[in-house]
Design a protein around this motif. Structure first.
Motif, PDB file in Angstrom:
ATOM      1  N   LEU B  90      38.140  21.131  38.089  1.00 45.31           N
ATOM      2  CA  LEU B  90      38.573  21.616  39.520  1.00 45.31           C
ATOM      3  C   LEU B  90      37.592  23.495  39.319  1.00 45.31           C
ATOM      4  O   LEU B  90      36.788  23.613  39.683  1.00 45.31           O
ATOM      5  CB  LEU B  90      39.819  21.884  39.739  1.00 45.31           C
ATOM      6  N   LEU B  91      37.534  23.693  38.054  1.00 45.05           N
ATOM      7  CA  LEU B  91      37.341  24.620  37.889  1.00 45.05           C
ATOM      8  C   LEU B  91      35.523  25.009  38.329  1.00 45.05           C
ATOM      9  O   LEU B  91      35.074  25.539  38.635  1.00 45.05           O
ATOM     10  CB  LEU B  91      37.921  26.251  36.894  1.00 45.05           C
ATOM     11  N   MET B  92      35.078  23.892  36.777  1.00 43.88           N
ATOM     12  CA  MET B  92      33.883  24.145  37.088  1.00 43.88           C
ATOM     13  C   MET B  92      33.082  23.041  38.281  1.00 43.88           C
ATOM     14  O   MET B  92      31.921  23.397  38.168  1.00 43.88           O
ATOM     15  CB  MET B  92      33.558  22.319  35.482  1.00 43.88           C
ATOM     16  N   LEU B  93      33.900  22.647  38.981  1.00 44.94           N
ATOM     17  CA  LEU B  93      33.364  22.217  40.705  1.00 44.94           C
ATOM     18  C   LEU B  93      32.571  22.899  40.861  1.00 44.94           C
ATOM     19  O   LEU B  93      31.598  22.705  41.687  1.00 44.94           O
ATOM     20  CB  LEU B  93      34.602  21.111  40.676  1.00 44.94           C
ATOM     21  N   THR B  94      33.087  24.160  41.195  1.00 43.02           N
ATOM     22  CA  THR B  94      33.197  25.097  42.062  1.00 43.02           C
ATOM     23  C   THR B  94      31.733  25.748  41.354  1.00 43.02           C
ATOM     24  O   THR B  94      31.573  27.586  41.943  1.00 43.02           O
ATOM     25  CB  THR B  94      34.218  26.023  42.159  1.00 43.02           C
ATOM     26  N   THR B  95      31.496  26.473  39.471  1.00 46.12           N
ATOM     27  CA  THR B  95      30.676  26.862  39.048  1.00 46.12           C
ATOM     28  C   THR B  95      29.441  26.651  39.888  1.00 46.12           C
ATOM     29  O   THR B  95      28.747  25.565  40.601  1.00 46.12           O
ATOM     30  CB  THR B  95      30.993  26.604  37.932  1.00 46.12           C
ATOM     31  N   THR B  96      28.285  27.852  39.798  1.00 47.08           N
ATOM     32  CA  THR B  96      26.954  27.796  39.813  1.00 47.08           C
ATOM     33  C   THR B  96      26.428  28.228  38.370  1.00 47.08           C
ATOM     34  O   THR B  96      24.923  28.403  38.200  1.00 47.08           O
ATOM     35  CB  THR B  96      27.043  29.118  40.857  1.00 47.08           C
ATOM     36  N   SER B 355      36.763  33.532  39.415  1.00 44.75           N
ATOM     37  CA  SER B 355      36.938  33.956  40.680  1.00 44.75           C
ATOM     38  C   SER B 355      35.494  36.052  40.979  1.00 44.75           C
ATOM     39  O   SER B 355      34.881  36.087  41.611  1.00 44.75           O
ATOM     40  CB  SER B 355      37.389  34.175  41.541  1.00 44.75           C
ATOM     41  N   LEU B 356      36.221  36.264  40.548  1.00 41.95           N
ATOM     42  CA  LEU B 356      36.296  38.013  40.832  1.00 41.95           C
ATOM     43  C   LEU B 356      33.902  38.038  39.108  1.00 41.95           C
ATOM     44  O   LEU B 356      33.379  39.213  40.323  1.00 41.95           O
ATOM     45  CB  LEU B 356      36.869  38.919  39.948  1.00 41.95           C
ATOM     46  N   GLU B 357      34.701  37.212  39.054  1.00 45.01           N
ATOM     47  CA  GLU B 357      33.166  37.773  37.789  1.00 45.01           C
ATOM     48  C   GLU B 357      31.939  36.497  38.702  1.00 45.01           C
ATOM     49  O   GLU B 357      30.284  38.040  38.897  1.00 45.01           O
ATOM     50  CB  GLU B 357      33.358  36.920  35.972  1.00 45.01           C
ATOM     51  N   LYS B 358      32.474  36.018  39.443  1.00 45.59           N
ATOM     52  CA  LYS B 358      31.221  35.178  40.318  1.00 45.59           C
ATOM     53  C   LYS B 358      30.373  35.773  41.427  1.00 45.59           C
ATOM     54  O   LYS B 358      29.637  36.106  41.950  1.00 45.59           O
ATOM     55  CB  LYS B 358      31.944  33.721  40.869  1.00 45.59           C
ATOM     56  N   SER B 359      31.518  37.056  41.415  1.00 53.81           N
ATOM     57  CA  SER B 359      30.728  38.122  42.991  1.00 53.81           C
ATOM     58  C   SER B 359      31.247  39.406  42.814  1.00 53.81           C
ATOM     59  O   SER B 359      30.048  40.222  43.599  1.00 53.81           O
ATOM     60  CB  SER B 359      32.028  37.951  44.259  1.00 53.81           C
ATOM     61  N   ARG B 360      31.051  39.575  41.097  1.00 50.80           N
ATOM     62  CA  ARG B 360      30.719  40.918  41.029  1.00 50.80           C
ATOM     63  C   ARG B 360      30.629  41.665  39.514  1.00 50.80           C
ATOM     64  O   ARG B 360      31.090  40.684  38.545  1.00 50.80           O
ATOM     65  CB  ARG B 360      32.015  41.903  41.983  1.00 50.80           C
ATOM     66  N   ASN B 361      30.120  43.035  39.270  1.00 58.42           N
ATOM     67  CA  ASN B 361      30.103  43.029  37.814  1.00 58.42           C
ATOM     68  C   ASN B 361      31.787  43.232  37.278  1.00 58.42           C
ATOM     69  O   ASN B 361      31.794  44.290  37.366  1.00 58.42           O
ATOM     70  CB  ASN B 361      28.863  44.128  37.690  1.00 58.42           C
ATOM     71  N   LEU B 362      31.997  41.919  36.644  1.00 55.27           N
ATOM     72  CA  LEU B 362      33.805  41.954  36.171  1.00 55.27           C
ATOM     73  C   LEU B 362      33.549  42.382  34.430  1.00 55.27           C
ATOM     74  O   LEU B 362      33.699  41.363  33.770  1.00 55.27           O
ATOM     75  CB  LEU B 362      34.558  40.951  36.773  1.00 55.27           C
ATOM     76  N   LEU B 363      33.417  43.396  34.017  1.00 56.99           N
ATOM     77  CA  LEU B 363      33.458  43.338  32.926  1.00 56.99           C
ATOM     78  C   LEU B 363      34.544  44.151  31.868  1.00 56.99           C
ATOM     79  O   LEU B 363      35.333  43.371  31.186  1.00 56.99           O
ATOM     80  CB  LEU B 363      32.782  43.908  31.875  1.00 56.99           C
ATOM     81  N   ALA B 455      32.300  44.638  48.122  1.00 53.80           N
ATOM     82  CA  ALA B 455      32.125  43.008  48.540  1.00 53.80           C
ATOM     83  C   ALA B 455      33.078  42.488  48.148  1.00 53.80           C
ATOM     84  O   ALA B 455      34.104  42.565  47.568  1.00 53.80           O
ATOM     85  CB  ALA B 455      30.765  42.257  46.895  1.00 53.80           C
ATOM     86  N   ALA B 456      33.326  42.159  49.418  1.00 52.02           N
ATOM     87  CA  ALA B 456      34.691  40.255  49.734  1.00 52.02           C
ATOM     88  C   ALA B 456      34.425  39.578  48.950  1.00 52.02           C
ATOM     89  O   ALA B 456      33.398  39.084  48.870  1.00 52.02           O
ATOM     90  CB  ALA B 456      34.829  40.135  50.761  1.00 52.02           C
ATOM     91  N   VAL B 457      35.588  39.368  48.055  1.00 51.67           N
ATOM     92  CA  VAL B 457      35.279  37.990  47.007  1.00 51.67           C
ATOM     93  C   VAL B 457      35.526  37.074  48.032  1.00 51.67           C
ATOM     94  O   VAL B 457      37.291  36.920  48.664  1.00 51.67           O
ATOM     95  CB  VAL B 457      36.587  38.070  46.101  1.00 51.67           C
ATOM     96  N   ARG B 458      35.043  35.716  47.880  1.00 50.09           N
ATOM     97  CA  ARG B 458      35.855  34.343  49.119  1.00 50.09           C
ATOM     98  C   ARG B 458      35.757  33.539  48.303  1.00 50.09           C
ATOM     99  O   ARG B 458      35.412  33.036  47.155  1.00 50.09           O
ATOM    100  CB  ARG B 458      33.652  33.553  49.838  1.00 50.09           C
ATOM    101  N   LEU B 459      36.883  33.008  48.318  1.00 54.25           N
ATOM    102  CA  LEU B 459      37.566  32.122  48.052  1.00 54.25           C
ATOM    103  C   LEU B 459      37.630  30.739  48.687  1.00 54.25           C
ATOM    104  O   LEU B 459      37.729  30.469  49.479  1.00 54.25           O
ATOM    105  CB  LEU B 459      39.448  32.504  47.630  1.00 54.25           C
TER     106      LEU B 459
END
Lengths: 98, 500
Positions: B90-96, B355-363, B455-459
């Motif tokens: 399921l997680l891989m399904l949404t991956t870019t 999901s946070l890593e996808k939308s912002r620079n989370l380190l 930046a808003a995180v879209r789920l």
């Protein structure tokens, strides 16, 4: 049997030393092959000298040969890809403990 | 001796189905021109769902003379692996991430093949079947990791592959001595034979010590426990989180399970202070204490999120080893419960971080500060998962920790010679308290102030489903743990700690 087991223990120790001391991928792969030989000789020795009701050591040795050679093949392929990317052996500095 | 004709292959149907389905997926990918990412993911997910249904419908029994046994313990771990793989799908399904989306024709079949191997490992009751299924679980997973890593990360791929083979060879050397001493590859038969040999031949100590040391080193390397954890650090930094979630939950779980099978069954006679220096209990306690202390201290020092996840897996494996080494009914029961609770919280936390890593620079951990101000649901979910990992009451994590320490203390109370269990449990309690306050402080920072990143995180609905299910299970098993505790009690029964 004592001599056979001592021989395999020495072989295994040489392999472990090679894996920990060598820094090149091929060196580590060769050391692992030495360790695998020790295991296979161990299994055949137990089958030869002990009267087991089910001598499975030979079958197991065959399984190890097939599966581990496949694994080693993938390791060689991965090492080859890495070497062809970096174009130099001196870049190899593998340490499996760090 | 049973032949292939006697083999009850129906009991292997879920695993065989997964393996055949993975080959079919490879074949189909040649005909689907667009190599549609979503198609592969949904096909793999359907395969996993069918396999889960087959697991639930399958009968108990042994296959080919105790080579594989389908019992409640196997069912327990099979479900953990299959559900974990389904969530990964399921997680891989949404991956870019291009590493996953460009290689779908191989990623999903490898995921299914690895899951099939893990499910076989859950049933393996024979040294040869443990070895073969361990390799069936490991090889596809390592291949998945190798093809996911980019060109720059080739050294990590080579290191992962070589470490995997090295650890397998160490385990095999220990297995060869177990086979030689007992004269049988069957784990139950081995338990009896080695106990007899131990009574009649007192001079086998060196061989046993060699066997125990190589087995512990091999399994520690597979679970990347200190001091053999260096090779996996970079892996956790580079690997996409869906695959990392599968690796850190399902794979570590089945390795812990096979560890307990080999030690609790095969080396049962060499547990206890009177067996020194061959007592594997003390050695494993040392490993567990090392893992808990190293992991906790590193977590308190580190700032990177992925490094924190890496050491968190080490700490949780240390807790699981503490419960296994307790060697009583409650120990193995709480080990099972702990592995489920940890898998749920870890998958949930990794999904939110992904999901946070996808939308912002989370380190770093400080990037989570003020998360509640711009993404309320994510902050709530992540807060719950972190609190469960920290062991807050009314979450599954608390019940697991409580069970583990209770089991360790009850073992320590049985005899003064087991004083080292007091030390291990004391270290565990102290580190668990430190981790609890650490996670509470992170959650406070998430709910306090405002985030610099607006930046808003879209789920996506898929993410919401995964998060809701894992959060609901974490809370349910925290408030009403009896159903899962009863189920995990079967593990103790299958290891012979409960006499009917």
């Amino acid at each position: 049997m004592f001599y056979y087991l001592s021989f395999t223990a020495a072989l295994f120790a040489i392999g472990v030393f090679g894996v920990l001391a060598r820094r090149s991928a091929m060196g580590i792969i060769i050391s692992i092959t030495i360790m695998l030989s020790a295991i296979i000789i161990n299994l055949i020795t137990f089958d030869r000298f002990l009267e087991h009701s089910e001598p499975l050591g030979h079958v197991w040795a065959l399984f190890i040969l097939i599966i581990c050679s496949f694994e080693l093949l993938i390791a060689v392929a991965a090492a080859y890809l890495w070497r062809s990317d970096t174009k130099a052996n001196s870049h190899e500095n593998l340490n499996l403990l760090n | 001796m049973p032949t292939i004709i006697d083999t009850n292959l129906v009991l292997l149907l879920p695993e065989l189905f997964l393996l055949v389905w993975s080959f079919l997926l490879v074949a189909i990918s040649f005909f689907v021109k667009s190599r549609n990412h979503q198609f592969s993911a949904i096909a793999a997910l359907c395969g996993l769902l069918v396999s889960i249904i087959l697991v639930l419908l399958s009968d108990y029994g042994d296959i080919s003379g105790r080579v594989f046994i389908n019992n409640s313990t196997a069912l327990f771990f099979k479900l953990i692996c299959a559900v974990s793989a389904a969530v990964t799908c399921l997680l891989m399904l949404t991956t870019t991430a291009p590493q996953i989306s460009k290689r779908t024709s191989l990623m999903y079949p490898l995921l299914l093949a690895s899951t099939g191997g893990m499910m076989l490992l859950a049933m393996a009751e024979n040294l040869i079947s443990v070895f073969v299924s361990l390799e069936m679980a490991t090889l596809p997973l390592i291949l998945m990791i190798i093809i996911t890593l980019s060109k720059q990360d080739r050294p990590i791929a080579v290191k992962v592959m070589l470490t995997s083979i090295f650890s397998t060879v160490l385990i095999l050397y220990g297995f060869s001595f177990l086979y030689g001493l007992s004269g049988s590859a069957d784990l139950l038969q081995m338990k009896i034979n080695i106990a007899v040999i131990h009574l009649t031949h007192r001079d086998i100590g060196v061989v046993i010590l060699l066997c125990v040391l190589t087995l512990i080193a091999g399994f520690m390397m597979k679970m990347h426990l200190p001091p053999f954890h260096g090779w996996a650090k970079e892996l956790y930094r580079k690997l996409p989180l869906p695959i990392l979630a599968f690796y850190a939950t399902a794979y570590i779980t089945v390795i812990l399970m096979s560890f307990s099978k080999v030690f609790v069954n095969g080396l049962f006679a060499f547990y206890g202070p009177e067996q020194l220096p061959n007592d594997w209990g003390r050695l494993v306690s040392l490993v567990a204490a090392g893992a808990i202390v190293t992991g906790t201290l590193k977590i308190l020092q580190l700032k990177e999120i992925r490094s924190m996840l890496f050491y968190l897996v080490i700490v949780q494996a240390g807790f699981a080893l503490t419960s296994i080494v307790s060697m009583n009914q409650q120990g193995l029961q709480s080990a099972g419960f702990h592995l489920v609770a940890f898998s749920l919280a870890m998958i949930g936390a990794m999904s939110v971080i992904y999901s946070l890593e996808k939308s912002r620079n989370l380190l770093t951990i400080s990037d989570l500060g003020g998360l509640y101000s711009n993404s309320k649901p994510l902050a709530l979910y992540l807060g719950l998962f972190f609190l469960s990992l920290g062991g807050l009451p009314l979450t599954a994590g608390f019940v697991a920790r409580f069970g583990i320490f209770e089991a360790a203390f009850s073992m320590a109370k049985t005899d003064l010679q087991y004083y080292w269990m007091y030390i291990l449990a004391g270290i565990g309690v102290l580190c668990a308290a430190l981790l609890f306050f650490y996670f509470v402080s992170i959650v406070f920072s998430m709910f306090k102030g405002s985030s610099q990143d607006t930046a808003a995180v879209r789920l996506s609905p898929v993410f919401l489903t995964v998060l809701t299910l894992t959060a609901a299970a974490t809370l349910y098993f925290g408030i009403l743990p009896d159903s899962l505790l009863d189920f995990s009690l079967e593990i103790s029964r299958s290891f012979g700690f409960i006499v009917e």
